[in-house]
Write a protein that holds these residues in place. Structure first.
Motif, short mmCIF file in Angstrom:
data_model
loop_
_atom_site.label_atom_id
_atom_site.label_comp_id
_atom_site.label_asym_id
_atom_site.label_seq_id
_atom_site.Cartn_x
_atom_site.Cartn_y
_atom_site.Cartn_z
N VAL A 55 0.82 -0.98 -0.07
CA VAL A 55 0.20 -0.06 -0.06
C VAL A 55 1.13 1.19 -0.41
CG1 VAL A 55 -1.63 0.98 1.37
CG2 VAL A 55 -2.16 -1.49 0.89
N ALA A 56 2.00 1.11 0.74
CA ALA A 56 3.07 2.29 0.82
C ALA A 56 3.60 2.40 -0.56
CB ALA A 56 3.93 2.43 1.79
N ALA A 57 3.84 1.43 -0.86
CA ALA A 57 4.50 1.58 -2.38
C ALA A 57 3.09 2.21 -3.57
CB ALA A 57 4.60 0.72 -3.52
N ALA A 58 1.70 1.42 -3.45
CA ALA A 58 0.91 2.44 -4.42
C ALA A 58 0.34 4.01 -4.10
CB ALA A 58 -0.52 1.39 -4.12
N LEU A 59 0.53 4.36 -2.65
CA LEU A 59 0.29 5.61 -2.54
C LEU A 59 1.90 6.05 -3.11
CD1 LEU A 59 -0.34 5.38 0.83
CD2 LEU A 59 -2.11 5.78 -0.81
N ILE A 60 2.76 5.59 -3.13
CA ILE A 60 4.11 6.77 -4.11
C ILE A 60 4.55 6.44 -4.88
CG2 ILE A 60 6.60 7.68 -3.61
CD1 ILE A 60 5.93 5.98 -0.05
N THR A 61 4.83 5.80 -5.32
CA THR A 61 5.14 5.45 -7.04
C THR A 61 4.10 4.97 -7.40
OG1 THR A 61 5.11 3.27 -6.88
CG2 THR A 61 7.17 4.18 -5.70
N GLY A 62 2.62 4.61 -6.95
CA GLY A 62 1.52 4.17 -8.39
C GLY A 62 1.32 3.22 -8.63
N ASP A 63 2.03 2.17 -7.73
CA ASP A 63 2.11 0.36 -8.66
C ASP A 63 1.11 -0.44 -7.08
OD1 ASP A 63 2.82 -2.43 -8.92
OD2 ASP A 63 4.72 -1.50 -8.97
#
Length: 453
Positions: free
Chosen positions: A180-188
């Motif tokens: 989820v953290a990666a989704a919020l920062i890099t959109g992945d």
């Protein structure tokens, strides 16, 4: 015709409409022509695929590689797809976008819709120049660049940066929180486990996982106020320089970088254009958030990628923002009066009321598109958003920005660990709300003319 009508003092509305019509279909023809590339006609494999690695999408198990092939067994150069997407069963940390690899794989043509009127991946693949999909039969191996191959292009460099940031986030925060953290920062979002992703959708919190206006606005706002506050601490700068414009310029640069880092999706591009117009308004002393701003954002996106008009991301983004602008323009005098008479506690209550208003307006504005494209509707999204959005705004996103600032020094864990607490709290809210009876209503797709109405 527009120039002629303008010169003679006649109304330009009709010729302007004709011009827009011609520009729209001209842009659509141009994008279709530029996207044209060979597509695999039938199943092929096992074959060796060699080429430049363009992107790596982490998955809950393994990874997905996007390759620009230079060679595929049993295919001549004229039939070589522009891009191939292959799934690896195990993620390989040695792989990096921009390098050349070889992998043995089974390849298939992009699949057609599973049912009439369903999601058309085949069409989406055409505009992504994706000519084949498949799975690897073993690990990918690095290869030396072929003769004449130049260095990685700008897009590959951005993809490498996104992959590197995602890997460092997941190294500190393994499991769903890191995804989820990666989704919020890099959109992945590909690495988010299906169970957690379904809980966010069923609670009406899926928009938190997709970088759009909420995230772009938070990032721009945090940077703007932080830079302006820091400049205000230096009297020589604060008294002699336009610190507000300096802060707007900094926020504009960071927002542009955030858009690139998030993959420049339709929603993030739309959000950047609108935030950019607001910040340019600050720079030129013409601050305005109106229907004109969203119109220019739509024009910019439709001229660059007209095919996005048929997708749910474009439709839902502009429906939501258009409805919000209309609502808050109508409510501005009353809300301003409430704020003038409010103390600190009442202002926080008005903030929660604003989240409630925003959720109600966006829920009704996007409801037809959610039903049409996804056949389901979350009933308790208002309650979930009132609880989750303040956590995202006041806790998660500030730590996300700090994590990016600390990453060059290898200190991102200092910010990611507190960020984990907020993510777990939002995930708990999603899990709890999605477990309520009747949290999601399944609905049949209406006919297209109903969506037009």
């Amino acid at each position: 015709l527009v120039a002629l009508a303008w010169r003679r003092g006649h109304s330009i509305a009709l010729p302007l409409g004709v011009l827009a019509f011609c520009l729209g279909f001209g842009a659509a023809e141009l994008q279709a022509a530029l996207a044209a590339a060979p597509v695999l006609a039938r199943k092929l494999g096992p074959v060796m695929v060699e080429g430049r690695l363009l992107a790596i999408d982490p998955l809950p198990e393994g990874a997905r590689l996007v390759i620009a092939p230079t060679h595929i067994d049993r295919l001549d150069a004229a039939r070589l797809p522009a891009r191939v997407r292959v799934r690896l069963r195990r993620d390989d940390p040695a792989l990096a976008p921009g390098g050349f690899i070889a992998v043995r794989a089974m390849l298939y043509p992009p699949p057609a819709p599973a049912m009439p009127g369903g999601y058309d991946f085949e069409r989406q693949a055409y505009f992504e120049r994706l000519g084949a999909v498949g799975f690897a039969l073993g690990p990918a191996a690095a290869r030396a660049p072929p003769a004449g191959a130049g260095p990685g292009i700008f897009a590959t460099a951005v993809a490498a940066l996104r992959t590197g940031v995602t890997e460092r986030i997941r190294a500190v925060l393994p499991g769903p929180s890191g995804a989820v953290a990666a989704a919020l920062i890099t959109g992945d979002t590909h690495a988010i486990p299906p169970v957690e992703a379904a809980q966010f959708r069923n609670a009406g919190l899926a928009h938190i996982l997709v970088i759009a206006g909420l995230h772009m606005g938070m990032v721009a706002g945090i940077v703007f106020f932080a830079v302006r506050a820091l400049l205000a601490l230096v009297p020589a700068i604060a008294l002699n320089h336009p610190t507000k414009k300096y802060a707007a310029a900094a926020a504009l640069l960071v927002s542009f970088g955030y858009m690139l880092l998030s993959g420049a999706t339709v929603s993030s591009r739309r959000a950047f254009v609108m935030i950019g117009l607001m910040l340019l308004g600050v720079l030129f002393d013409r601050l305005s958030l109106s229907a004109r701003a969203i119109a220019w954002a739509a024009v910019a996106i439709l001229l660059m990628t007209p095919a996005s008009a048929t997708g749910p991301s474009f439709q839902m983004s502009f429906a939501a923002v258009g409805a919000l602008i209309a609502f808050y323009e109508a409510m501005r005098p009353r809300l301003a009066a409430w704020h003038r008479q409010a103390g600190a506690v009442r202002r926080f209550g008005l903030y929660l009321l604003g989240i409630t208003f925003t959720t109600i307006v966006t829920t009704f504005a996007t409801m037809p598109f959610i039903i049409y494209h996804f056949n389901r509707f979350p009933l308790y999204s208002i309650a979930a958003n009132v609880l989750a959005v303040p956590v995202a705004g006041f806790w998660i996103m500030p730590w996300a920005i700090l994590a990016c600032l600390l990453m060059p020094f290898g200190l991102e864990a200092l910010a990611l660990e507190p960020m984990r607490f907020g993510i777990e709290l939002v995930a708990a809210i999603a899990q709890h709300v999605s477990s309520w009876p009747g949290a999601v209503v399944d609905v049949a797709s209406p006919p297209p003319f109903a969506l037009a109405l």
